[in-house]
Design a protein around this motif. Structure first.
Motif, PDB file in Angstrom:
ATOM      1  N   PHE A 220      11.025  -0.124  -2.025  1.00  8.36           N
ATOM      2  CA  PHE A 220      10.184  -0.427  -0.867  1.00  8.36           C
ATOM      3  C   PHE A 220       9.711   0.860  -0.198  1.00  8.36           C
ATOM      4  CE2 PHE A 220       9.842  -1.037   3.738  1.00  8.36           C
ATOM      5  CZ  PHE A 220       8.901  -2.052   3.806  1.00  8.36           C
ATOM      6  N   LEU A 221      10.601   1.827  -0.089  1.00 10.08           N
ATOM      7  CA  LEU A 221      10.258   3.090   0.562  1.00 10.08           C
ATOM      8  C   LEU A 221       9.414   3.988  -0.327  1.00 10.08           C
ATOM      9  CD1 LEU A 221      13.708   3.856   2.248  1.00 10.08           C
ATOM     10  CD2 LEU A 221      11.631   2.992   3.364  1.00 10.08           C
ATOM     11  N   VAL A 222       9.688   3.977  -1.626  1.00 10.08           N
ATOM     12  CA  VAL A 222       9.040   4.919  -2.537  1.00 10.08           C
ATOM     13  C   VAL A 222       7.675   4.429  -3.021  1.00 10.08           C
ATOM     14  CG1 VAL A 222       9.224   6.003  -4.807  1.00 10.08           C
ATOM     15  CG2 VAL A 222      11.191   5.971  -3.272  1.00 10.08           C
ATOM     16  N   LEU A 223       7.555   3.150  -3.302  1.00 15.81           N
ATOM     17  CA  LEU A 223       6.344   2.619  -3.933  1.00 15.81           C
ATOM     18  C   LEU A 223       5.404   2.032  -2.878  1.00 15.81           C
ATOM     19  CD1 LEU A 223       7.959   0.922  -7.048  1.00 15.81           C
ATOM     20  CD2 LEU A 223       6.936   3.199  -6.881  1.00 15.81           C
ATOM     21  N   GLY A 224       4.682   2.914  -2.213  1.00 11.91           N
ATOM     22  CA  GLY A 224       3.792   2.470  -1.146  1.00 11.91           C
ATOM     23  C   GLY A 224       2.690   1.553  -1.636  1.00 11.91           C
ATOM     24  N   SER A 225       2.112   1.824  -2.815  1.00 16.78           N
ATOM     25  CA  SER A 225       1.028   0.985  -3.324  1.00 16.78           C
ATOM     26  C   SER A 225       1.515  -0.432  -3.623  1.00 16.78           C
ATOM     27  CB  SER A 225       0.422   1.607  -4.581  1.00 16.78           C
ATOM     28  OG  SER A 225       1.396   1.774  -5.593  1.00 16.78           O
ATOM     29  N   THR A 226       2.730  -0.543  -4.149  1.00 19.23           N
ATOM     30  CA  THR A 226       3.292  -1.863  -4.419  1.00 19.23           C
ATOM     31  C   THR A 226       3.597  -2.588  -3.116  1.00 19.23           C
ATOM     32  OG1 THR A 226       4.245  -1.109  -6.511  1.00 19.23           O
ATOM     33  CG2 THR A 226       5.217  -3.075  -5.518  1.00 19.23           C
ATOM     34  N   ARG A 227       4.164  -1.884  -2.163  1.00 16.30           N
ATOM     35  CA  ARG A 227       4.454  -2.482  -0.851  1.00 16.30           C
ATOM     36  C   ARG A 227       3.175  -3.015  -0.197  1.00 16.30           C
ATOM     37  NH1 ARG A 227       6.466   1.947   1.615  1.00 16.30           N
ATOM     38  NH2 ARG A 227       4.465   2.450   2.577  1.00 16.30           N
TER      39      ARG A 227
ATOM     40  N   HIS B  98       7.606 -16.003  -1.194  1.00 16.49           N
ATOM     41  CA  HIS B  98       8.294 -14.750  -1.474  1.00 16.49           C
ATOM     42  C   HIS B  98       8.870 -14.700  -2.889  1.00 16.49           C
ATOM     43  CE1 HIS B  98       7.713 -13.262   2.553  1.00 16.49           C
ATOM     44  NE2 HIS B  98       8.149 -14.398   3.030  1.00 16.49           N
ATOM     45  N   GLN B  99       8.647 -15.769  -3.655  1.00 15.60           N
ATOM     46  CA  GLN B  99       8.990 -15.742  -5.072  1.00 15.60           C
ATOM     47  C   GLN B  99       7.744 -15.593  -5.935  1.00 15.60           C
ATOM     48  OE1 GLN B  99      11.999 -18.370  -6.663  1.00 15.60           O
ATOM     49  NE2 GLN B  99      12.911 -18.715  -4.645  1.00 15.60           N
ATOM     50  N   TRP B 100       6.647 -15.170  -5.306  1.00 13.48           N
ATOM     51  CA  TRP B 100       5.429 -14.853  -6.053  1.00 13.48           C
ATOM     52  C   TRP B 100       5.436 -13.353  -6.314  1.00 13.48           C
ATOM     53  CZ3 TRP B 100      -0.051 -14.253  -3.656  1.00 13.48           C
ATOM     54  CH2 TRP B 100      -0.986 -14.066  -4.681  1.00 13.48           C
ATOM     55  N   PHE B 101       5.598 -12.976  -7.580  1.00 11.18           N
ATOM     56  CA  PHE B 101       5.792 -11.576  -7.933  1.00 11.18           C
ATOM     57  C   PHE B 101       4.507 -10.991  -8.521  1.00 11.18           C
ATOM     58  CE2 PHE B 101      10.251 -13.335  -8.689  1.00 11.18           C
ATOM     59  CZ  PHE B 101      10.603 -13.134  -7.358  1.00 11.18           C
ATOM     60  N   CYS B 102       3.587 -10.654  -7.636  1.00  9.81           N
ATOM     61  CA  CYS B 102       2.341 -10.011  -8.019  1.00  9.81           C
ATOM     62  C   CYS B 102       2.267  -8.688  -7.267  1.00  9.81           C
ATOM     63  CB  CYS B 102       1.144 -10.894  -7.674  1.00  9.81           C
ATOM     64  SG  CYS B 102      -0.429 -10.182  -8.215  1.00  9.81           S
ATOM     65  N   PHE B 103       2.351  -7.580  -7.984  1.00 12.16           N
ATOM     66  CA  PHE B 103       2.515  -6.271  -7.354  1.00 12.16           C
ATOM     67  C   PHE B 103       1.272  -5.384  -7.435  1.00 12.16           C
ATOM     68  CE2 PHE B 103       7.197  -6.916  -8.623  1.00 12.16           C
ATOM     69  CZ  PHE B 103       7.399  -7.700  -7.489  1.00 12.16           C
ATOM     70  N   ARG B 104       0.127  -6.005  -7.713  1.00 11.32           N
ATOM     71  CA  ARG B 104      -1.144  -5.289  -7.616  1.00 11.32           C
ATOM     72  C   ARG B 104      -2.033  -6.030  -6.622  1.00 11.32           C
ATOM     73  NH1 ARG B 104      -4.661  -1.706 -10.363  1.00 11.32           N
ATOM     74  NH2 ARG B 104      -3.095  -1.254 -11.940  1.00 11.32           N
ATOM     75  N   LYS B 105      -2.712  -5.291  -5.786  1.00 13.84           N
ATOM     76  CA  LYS B 105      -3.573  -5.890  -4.776  1.00 13.84           C
ATOM     77  C   LYS B 105      -4.699  -6.675  -5.436  1.00 13.84           C
ATOM     78  CE  LYS B 105      -6.114  -4.692  -0.555  1.00 13.84           C
ATOM     79  NZ  LYS B 105      -6.533  -3.588   0.328  1.00 13.84           N
ATOM     80  N   LEU B 106      -4.815  -7.951  -5.057  1.00 16.93           N
ATOM     81  CA  LEU B 106      -5.784  -8.822  -5.694  1.00 16.93           C
ATOM     82  C   LEU B 106      -7.122  -8.864  -4.969  1.00 16.93           C
ATOM     83  CD1 LEU B 106      -3.521 -11.906  -6.541  1.00 16.93           C
ATOM     84  CD2 LEU B 106      -4.209 -10.044  -8.051  1.00 16.93           C
ATOM     85  N   TRP B 107      -7.086  -8.756  -3.652  1.00 13.38           N
ATOM     86  CA  TRP B 107      -8.313  -8.942  -2.871  1.00 13.38           C
ATOM     87  C   TRP B 107      -8.491  -7.795  -1.898  1.00 13.38           C
ATOM     88  CZ3 TRP B 107      -4.708 -13.250  -2.753  1.00 13.38           C
ATOM     89  CH2 TRP B 107      -4.966 -14.178  -3.769  1.00 13.38           C
ATOM     90  N   GLY B 108      -9.739  -7.453  -1.623  1.00  8.68           N
ATOM     91  CA  GLY B 108     -10.035  -6.321  -0.757  1.00  8.68           C
ATOM     92  C   GLY B 108     -10.107  -6.706   0.692  1.00  8.68           C
ATOM     93  N   HIS B 109      -8.927  -6.929   1.322  1.00  2.00           N
ATOM     94  CA  HIS B 109      -8.900  -7.260   2.737  1.00  2.00           C
ATOM     95  C   HIS B 109      -9.183  -6.017   3.578  1.00  2.00           C
ATOM     96  CE1 HIS B 109      -7.438 -11.110   1.565  1.00  2.00           C
ATOM     97  NE2 HIS B 109      -6.302 -10.624   1.094  1.00  2.00           N
ATOM     98  N   SER B 110      -9.312  -6.250   4.839  1.00  2.00           N
ATOM     99  CA  SER B 110      -9.479  -5.137   5.783  1.00  2.00           C
ATOM    100  C   SER B 110      -8.175  -4.379   5.908  1.00  2.00           C
ATOM    101  CB  SER B 110      -9.897  -5.692   7.144  1.00  2.00           C
ATOM    102  OG  SER B 110      -8.829  -6.430   7.714  1.00  2.00           O
ATOM    103  N   ARG B 111      -8.182  -3.325   6.708  1.00  2.00           N
ATOM    104  CA  ARG B 111      -6.998  -2.494   6.891  1.00  2.00           C
ATOM    105  C   ARG B 111      -5.818  -3.289   7.429  1.00  2.00           C
ATOM    106  NH1 ARG B 111      -7.908   2.938   9.993  1.00  2.00           N
ATOM    107  NH2 ARG B 111      -5.710   3.091   9.362  1.00  2.00           N
ATOM    108  N   GLN B 112      -6.107  -4.454   8.023  1.00  2.00           N
ATOM    109  CA  GLN B 112      -5.006  -5.266   8.533  1.00  2.00           C
ATOM    110  C   GLN B 112      -4.049  -5.682   7.435  1.00  2.00           C
ATOM    111  OE1 GLN B 112      -6.886  -8.529  10.700  1.00  2.00           O
ATOM    112  NE2 GLN B 112      -6.145  -7.620  12.571  1.00  2.00           N
ATOM    113  N   SER B 113      -4.534  -5.696   6.194  1.00  2.00           N
ATOM    114  CA  SER B 113      -3.662  -6.134   5.109  1.00  2.00           C
ATOM    115  C   SER B 113      -2.764  -5.033   4.589  1.00  2.00           C
ATOM    116  CB  SER B 113      -4.532  -6.671   3.957  1.00  2.00           C
ATOM    117  OG  SER B 113      -5.279  -5.634   3.393  1.00  2.00           O
ATOM    118  N   GLY B 114      -2.942  -3.825   5.020  1.00  2.00           N
ATOM    119  CA  GLY B 114      -2.099  -2.740   4.544  1.00  2.00           C
ATOM    120  C   GLY B 114      -0.743  -2.767   5.195  1.00  2.00           C
ATOM    121  N   ALA B 115       0.227  -2.092   4.575  1.00  2.00           N
ATOM    122  CA  ALA B 115       1.576  -2.044   5.121  1.00  2.00           C
ATOM    123  C   ALA B 115       1.960  -0.606   5.345  1.00  2.00           C
ATOM    124  CB  ALA B 115       2.551  -2.708   4.178  1.00  2.00           C
TER     125      ALA B 115
END
Length: 317
Positions: free
Chosen positions: A56-63, A300-317
């Protein structure tokens, strides 16, 4: 090697730093398999928390990808809640991964609850083969094996290629050790695979696909998932239509420690009109509706680790 368009986004800096310990390497297949096959059970919970927190801490793109993908499912949220969603998903994934390897070595420990078994029985009664479709939800990797326990038929599992070829070889070996009824195929390895699968269906076998992600270079139909555009692979529906067999959606959830819940949904019979493309598109739209239903049950059992849709910055973590 051309990667699956839904493979986790790779970060070159992180990959250089972690080297053979990067999360897509074969190490993360071999080590958990050995550890959770030999170490005492108490180590499992410790390992799940430790590695979930580390990645969680290391993989920012996945998070960020997890947080973004969950936004259409769970609604918009502030930064803290988005991080919490991503972390919870990684913990759930780690727990499922640990139990996947426990299952490979000691399947008798697990308890199963099956819902919708009448749908499976209906599909089996005709004696035809079945194209089973599932998604990267919960304990998805053993969803095809429901057919082994229910019908004693051979199961052909079609998987996307692993990023690390050594991991691919290991996965094939593990599945073969777990059941002599399961045959693993990796998409793109065999140019004659479609014909082999069609022949297997004629013999009454089961062919299982992950239907929620297109493979690199594969044909797709644009449908929607949670109101967002989503290309899904045509292959499962095309194979089922040509063989004259139904698509059967099956999803497995991790309910508790060593407790799994399998859900079989109603078979999808594919039309066979003069408009082949329309027949396939209609089937894919129904598959998309089943996948959306499955994700909503346990987001939370949906394991998709690539961003699917181009949301606004609100979707970032």
């Amino acid at each position: 090697m051309t990667l699956n368009p839904h493979a986790p986004a790779a970060n070159s800096t992180t990959r250089r730093l972690l080297g053979r310990f990067y999360f897509t390497s074969v190490f993360w297949y071999r080590f958990p398999y050995w550890a959770f096959s030999h170490l005492p059970e108490w180590t499992e919970r410790v390992s799940v928390v430790f590695f979930s927190t580390f990645f969680f801490l290391v993989l920012g793109s996945t998070r960020r990808a997890i947080a973004s993908n969950l936004q259409p499912v769970l609604g918009k949220a502030n930064v803290f809640r988005r991080w919490l969603r991503a972390y919870r998903t990684l913990v759930t994934f780690s727990a499922s991964l640990a139990e996947r390897y426990r299952f490979r070595s000691r399947p008798e420990r697990f308890r199963f609850i099956v819902e919708g078994e009448e749908h499976w029985n209906r599909a089996m009664e005709s004696g035809r083969g079945v194209v089973l479709v599932t998604a990267h939800v919960g304990f998805w990797e053993i969803a095809p094996q429901f057919g082994a326990s229910a019908g004693k038929r051979r199961i052909h599992i079609v998987r996307e290629k692993e990023i690390d070829p050594r991991a691919q070889k290991l996965m094939r070996e593990m599945v073969a050790r777990g059941s002599d009824q399961c045959i693993t195929h990796f998409a793109g390895d065999d140019p004659g695979l479609t014909l082999k699968l069609a022949e297997a269906l004629k013999e009454g076998d089961i062919v299982a696909f992950q239907a929620d992600r297109p493979r690199a270079g594969g044909r797709t139909v644009l449908t929607t998932l949670f109101g967002q555009p989503m290309p899904l692979p045509v292959g499962p529906a095309a194979l089922a239509r040509s063989a004259g067999v139904p698509l059967v959606p099956v999803f497995n959830y991790r309910e508790d420690h060593y407790l799994l819940r399998g859900v079989v949904r109603a078979p999808i019979e594919i039309a066979h009109t003069d408009d082949r493309e329309a027949d396939l598109a209609a089937a894919i739209h129904r598959v998309a509706a089943e996948i959306e239903w499955a994700i909503r049950q346990q987001p939370h059992q949906w394991f998709c680790f690539r961003k699917l849709w181009g949301h606004s910055r609100q979707s970032g973590a």
